[in-house]
Design a protein around this motif. Structure first.
Motif, PDB file in Angstrom:
ATOM      1  N   LYS A  40       1.186   7.280  -8.430  1.00  0.00           N
ATOM      2  CA  LYS A  40       1.117   6.202  -7.609  1.00  0.00           C
ATOM      3  C   LYS A  40       1.854   6.185  -6.193  1.00  0.00           C
ATOM      4  CE  LYS A  40       0.195   2.990 -11.455  1.00  0.00           C
ATOM      5  NZ  LYS A  40       0.616   1.885 -12.014  1.00  0.00           N
ATOM      6  N   LYS A  41       2.271   7.561  -5.853  1.00  0.00           N
ATOM      7  CA  LYS A  41       3.233   7.439  -4.739  1.00  0.00           C
ATOM      8  C   LYS A  41       1.889   7.947  -3.563  1.00  0.00           C
ATOM      9  CE  LYS A  41       6.971  10.053  -2.749  1.00  0.00           C
ATOM     10  NZ  LYS A  41       7.708  11.615  -2.945  1.00  0.00           N
ATOM     11  N   SER A  42       2.341   7.261  -2.444  1.00  0.00           N
ATOM     12  CA  SER A  42       1.526   6.964  -1.228  1.00  0.00           C
ATOM     13  C   SER A  42       1.651   8.459  -0.469  1.00  0.00           C
ATOM     14  CB  SER A  42       1.610   5.898  -0.453  1.00  0.00           C
ATOM     15  OG  SER A  42       1.195   4.697  -1.138  1.00  0.00           O
ATOM     16  N   PRO A  43       0.872   9.152   0.188  1.00  0.00           N
ATOM     17  CA  PRO A  43       1.166   9.941   1.007  1.00  0.00           C
ATOM     18  C   PRO A  43       2.173   9.683   2.150  1.00  0.00           C
ATOM     19  CG  PRO A  43      -1.271   9.747   0.946  1.00  0.00           C
ATOM     20  CD  PRO A  43      -0.672   8.430   0.381  1.00  0.00           C
ATOM     21  N   GLU A  44       2.705  10.897   2.429  1.00  0.00           N
ATOM     22  CA  GLU A  44       3.796  10.760   3.821  1.00  0.00           C
ATOM     23  C   GLU A  44       3.002  11.373   4.955  1.00  0.00           C
ATOM     24  OE1 GLU A  44       7.760  12.510   3.375  1.00  0.00           O
ATOM     25  OE2 GLU A  44       6.879  13.506   1.610  1.00  0.00           O
ATOM     26  N   ILE A  45       3.335  10.425   6.093  1.00  0.00           N
ATOM     27  CA  ILE A  45       2.893  10.451   7.383  1.00  0.00           C
ATOM     28  C   ILE A  45       4.098  10.986   8.323  1.00  0.00           C
ATOM     29  CG2 ILE A  45       1.530   9.837   9.310  1.00  0.00           C
ATOM     30  CD1 ILE A  45       0.023   8.149   7.356  1.00  0.00           C
ATOM     31  N   ILE A  46       4.068  12.400   8.541  1.00  0.00           N
ATOM     32  CA  ILE A  46       5.463  12.598   9.268  1.00  0.00           C
ATOM     33  C   ILE A  46       5.018  12.814  10.867  1.00  0.00           C
ATOM     34  CG2 ILE A  46       7.376  14.305   9.568  1.00  0.00           C
ATOM     35  CD1 ILE A  46       6.980  14.836   6.550  1.00  0.00           C
ATOM     36  N   ILE A  47       5.578  12.220  11.776  1.00  0.00           N
ATOM     37  CA  ILE A  47       5.086  12.393  13.378  1.00  0.00           C
ATOM     38  C   ILE A  47       6.437  12.798  13.990  1.00  0.00           C
ATOM     39  CG2 ILE A  47       3.952  11.132  15.357  1.00  0.00           C
ATOM     40  CD1 ILE A  47       2.793   9.205  13.326  1.00  0.00           C
ATOM     41  N   GLU A  48       6.144  13.958  14.706  1.00  0.00           N
ATOM     42  CA  GLU A  48       7.226  14.425  15.863  1.00  0.00           C
ATOM     43  C   GLU A  48       7.638  13.571  16.845  1.00  0.00           C
ATOM     44  OE1 GLU A  48       5.795  17.469  18.818  1.00  0.00           O
ATOM     45  OE2 GLU A  48       6.859  19.138  17.303  1.00  0.00           O
ATOM     46  N   ASN A 129      -5.448   3.158  -8.368  1.00  0.00           N
ATOM     47  CA  ASN A 129      -6.027   2.128  -7.874  1.00  0.00           C
ATOM     48  C   ASN A 129      -7.653   1.977  -7.965  1.00  0.00           C
ATOM     49  OD1 ASN A 129      -3.549   1.179  -6.586  1.00  0.00           O
ATOM     50  ND2 ASN A 129      -3.947   2.752  -5.294  1.00  0.00           N
ATOM     51  N   PHE A 130      -7.912   2.272  -9.576  1.00  0.00           N
ATOM     52  CA  PHE A 130      -9.150   2.268  -9.840  1.00  0.00           C
ATOM     53  C   PHE A 130     -10.090   3.560  -9.020  1.00  0.00           C
ATOM     54  CE2 PHE A 130      -7.898  -2.138 -10.251  1.00  0.00           C
ATOM     55  CZ  PHE A 130      -8.121  -2.315 -11.593  1.00  0.00           C
ATOM     56  N   PHE A 131      -9.294   4.516  -9.163  1.00  0.00           N
ATOM     57  CA  PHE A 131      -9.941   5.732  -8.623  1.00  0.00           C
ATOM     58  C   PHE A 131     -10.231   5.848  -6.897  1.00  0.00           C
ATOM     59  CE2 PHE A 131     -11.283   4.972 -13.018  1.00  0.00           C
ATOM     60  CZ  PHE A 131     -10.867   6.400 -13.522  1.00  0.00           C
ATOM     61  N   SER A 132      -9.704   4.937  -6.483  1.00  0.00           N
ATOM     62  CA  SER A 132      -9.698   5.081  -4.868  1.00  0.00           C
ATOM     63  C   SER A 132      -8.600   5.591  -4.338  1.00  0.00           C
ATOM     64  CB  SER A 132      -9.838   3.653  -4.356  1.00  0.00           C
ATOM     65  OG  SER A 132      -8.622   2.884  -4.674  1.00  0.00           O
ATOM     66  N   GLY A 133      -7.464   5.970  -5.185  1.00  0.00           N
ATOM     67  CA  GLY A 133      -6.300   6.849  -4.471  1.00  0.00           C
ATOM     68  C   GLY A 133      -5.349   5.794  -3.754  1.00  0.00           C
ATOM     69  N   ASN A 134      -4.367   6.519  -3.358  1.00  0.00           N
ATOM     70  CA  ASN A 134      -3.132   5.888  -2.454  1.00  0.00           C
ATOM     71  C   ASN A 134      -3.399   6.170  -1.201  1.00  0.00           C
ATOM     72  OD1 ASN A 134      -1.526   5.250  -5.163  1.00  0.00           O
ATOM     73  ND2 ASN A 134      -1.553   7.301  -5.254  1.00  0.00           N
ATOM     74  N   THR A 135      -3.206   4.985  -0.164  1.00  0.00           N
ATOM     75  CA  THR A 135      -3.270   5.166   0.935  1.00  0.00           C
ATOM     76  C   THR A 135      -2.080   4.709   1.783  1.00  0.00           C
ATOM     77  OG1 THR A 135      -5.748   4.465   0.916  1.00  0.00           O
ATOM     78  CG2 THR A 135      -4.731   4.342   2.885  1.00  0.00           C
ATOM     79  N   THR A 136      -1.681   5.461   2.938  1.00  0.00           N
ATOM     80  CA  THR A 136      -0.415   5.051   3.874  1.00  0.00           C
ATOM     81  C   THR A 136      -1.173   4.938   5.107  1.00  0.00           C
ATOM     82  OG1 THR A 136       0.932   6.544   2.555  1.00  0.00           O
ATOM     83  CG2 THR A 136       1.637   6.072   4.705  1.00  0.00           C
ATOM     84  N   LEU A 137      -0.621   3.972   5.893  1.00  0.00           N
ATOM     85  CA  LEU A 137      -1.038   3.510   7.321  1.00  0.00           C
ATOM     86  C   LEU A 137       0.358   3.437   8.230  1.00  0.00           C
ATOM     87  CD1 LEU A 137      -3.139   2.403   9.138  1.00  0.00           C
ATOM     88  CD2 LEU A 137      -2.574   0.237   8.648  1.00  0.00           C
ATOM     89  N   LYS A 138       0.129   4.221   9.243  1.00  0.00           N
ATOM     90  CA  LYS A 138       1.271   3.970  10.136  1.00  0.00           C
ATOM     91  C   LYS A 138       0.594   3.716  11.605  1.00  0.00           C
ATOM     92  CE  LYS A 138       5.583   6.564  10.801  1.00  0.00           C
ATOM     93  NZ  LYS A 138       6.269   7.744  10.258  1.00  0.00           N
ATOM     94  N   ARG A 139       1.614   2.832  12.266  1.00  0.00           N
ATOM     95  CA  ARG A 139       1.093   2.607  13.666  1.00  0.00           C
ATOM     96  C   ARG A 139       2.322   2.984  14.626  1.00  0.00           C
ATOM     97  NH1 ARG A 139      -1.655  -2.021  16.088  1.00  0.00           N
ATOM     98  NH2 ARG A 139      -0.589  -2.423  18.026  1.00  0.00           N
ATOM     99  N   LEU A 140       1.618   3.404  15.640  1.00  0.00           N
ATOM    100  CA  LEU A 140       2.467   3.797  16.655  1.00  0.00           C
ATOM    101  C   LEU A 140       2.081   3.325  18.065  1.00  0.00           C
ATOM    102  CD1 LEU A 140       2.250   7.856  15.950  1.00  0.00           C
ATOM    103  CD2 LEU A 140       4.102   6.285  15.480  1.00  0.00           C
TER     104      LEU A 140
END
Length: 463
Positions: A40-48, A129-140
């Motif tokens: 259940k761990k969401s993806p990381e989004i790393i931005i320089e 999440n009922f086979f839909s996966g984990n999602t991460t959203l990041k705003r810049l």
């Protein structure tokens, strides 16, 4: 009562199997939920670049990471008025656990100062999440900035000598300045705000450890636009002594004494090894303490030209050891150690009073190894003075010192053969040529006059 022959008790096997089935399903759901495929761990989004300013001409890296692999990502960019200028959606079939890409740039030209918002999302291959996966959203949110900082030199010392110092006064124009330093090509020096907004003054050193000198003003803004401005200063080569010192057995007495005092539990294979350790390793430790004390200071606005008096801490003294001397120690025709002498040795009478030539604050009062009892006095503009081999401290750490005050007495602590003062001047932690700071004419031409010239130009520009 008559016995009914042939009666057999019935067991409810159907209910038992239903319960067993439900337990099995529950266990399966539990173990599946604990499995990596349902993590259940969401993806990381790393931005320089996470600042508020952005130059589309520079590449900004994005890293997407997830333990169950990246399944898809999307990047949406909109302007302040809501107009979409970028909409990317990608499915990643090769299932990487780490995906590197660069922030895409809209095809249309973005005007200077325009505001743009990015929404970046990443979804993994997990079945949660009922086979839909984990999602991460990041705003810049960015403001477009493609202009590099502007640098203008206002005044500077005409020349700098090898081992010496120079003053540079300049203007740096940039609304979102992130980094501003002056470099000699190796070391960096912090500039001090001078008189008015955007104006700075910096003393820069050419230490004897650096064979070349390239004076640069380096300015970088929040969008990583950078300006490297090379300052025109004439370089003068100065020669320093290159001394060969041949040691005899009788010369190791002081070394034995220092080793017993500083590292009593350390064992050495030879006298040569012990000498090298004291001369190089202990010296390095001492000079780090001196560097730390003389390179940590408050960077306050300089509101008027700084006037330095010439430094002369020991009245009526004779010079018995020169600055910049490169010393090579030989024992039984073998070079066993090397070091630089980064101060001036001055001898007078025993326990001679050591006088502060300029006001300052004591930032180091410590018993060191080779340097012995030592005081470092900070005078402002990154300038510090050093006093070593002291016999008696007359002032304490943190004391504010007035010009003409006695701060200590000369002595023979540390690696000293006879009562004397080891005196040094440092610019932001770098030892510099003593002959300059002990010469009132040099100070006037290279420090005072440069400050005054800069003041006139800055005040005239403000009218």
């Amino acid at each position: 009562m008559a016995r009914i022959r042939g009666y057999r008790r019935k067991t409810n096997y159907k209910g038992f199997f239903v319960v067993l089935f439900l337990v099995a399903i529950g266990a399966l759901v539990y173990f599946a939920s604990q499995s990596e495929i349902f993590e259940k761990k969401s993806p990381e989004i790393i931005i320089e670049n996470t600042g508020n300013f952005w130059n589309p001409k520079t590449q900004t890296q994005i890293i997407l990471k997830d333990s169950s692999a990246i399944k898809s990502y999307s990047i949406l960019a909109t302007l302040e008025n809501g107009e979409k200028v970028l909409d990317i959606q990608e499915v990643v079939l090769d299932k990487p656990k780490e995906l590197k890409l660069f922030l895409p740039v809209p095809q249309r030209k973005l005007p200077e100062g325009a505001k743009i918002s990015y929404e970046i999302s990443a979804t993994d291959w997990s079945n949660s999440n009922f086979f839909s996966g984990n999602t991460t959203l990041k705003r810049l949110d960015f403001t477009i900035d493609t202009q590099a900082p502007k640098i203008e030199v206002i005044a500077s010392s005409f020349s700098i000598s090898y081992g010496g110092s120079a003053l540079i006064i300049f203007k740096a124009t940039e609304d979102n300045l992130k980094k501003l330093v002056v470099s000699n090509g190796v070391d960096e020096f912090v500039p001090f705000p001078y008189l008015k907004k955007d104006y700075y003054a910096t003393l820069v050193a050419w230490p004897v450890k650096n064979k070349s000198f390239t004076p640069l003003i380096i300015a970088q803004d929040g969008a990583n636009n950078q300006t490297r401005y090379q300052v025109a200063i004439v370089k003068k080569l100065k020669g320093y002594r290159d001394s060969t010192i041949r040691l005899q057995d009788k010369n190791f007495g002081k070394v034995d004494e220092l080793a017993q005092m500083l590292v009593p539990d350390m064992r050495f294979e030879s006298q040569s090894e012990k000498f090298r350790y004291i001369n190089e390793s202990i010296r390095e430790k001492d000079e780090k303490a001196i560097f730390d004390a003389s390179s940590h200071f408050e960077v306050n606005m300089i509101t008027r030209p700084i006037i330095f008096e010439r430094f002369y801490p020991l009245r009526g003294a004779q010079v018995v050891g020169s600055f910049g001397d490169s010393r090579h120690y030989y024992y039984k025709d073998k070079n066993i150690s090397n070091s630089y002498h980064l101060g001036l040795d001055m001898a007078s009478v025993a326990n001679a009073p050591i006088i502060a030539s300029n006001p300052g604050k004591i930032v180091l009062e410590q018993k060191l190894g080779i340097y012995g009892n030592t005081i470092v006095l900070y005078h402002g503009l990154g300038v510090s003075s050093l006093y070593s081999h002291i016999s008696n401290f007359k002032k304490a750490l943190g004391d504010d010192i007035r010009e003409g005050e006695v701060i200590a007495e000369s002595g023979s602590t540390g690696w000293a053969f006879g009562d004397h003062l080891h005196f040094g001047i440092l610019v932001q932690g770098q030892f510099v040529r003593l002959a300059e700071w002990m010469d009132g004419k040099w100070i006037k031409n290279n420090i005072t006059s440069v400050f005054q010239k800069g003041e006139k130009i800055i005040l005239r520009n403000q009218k």
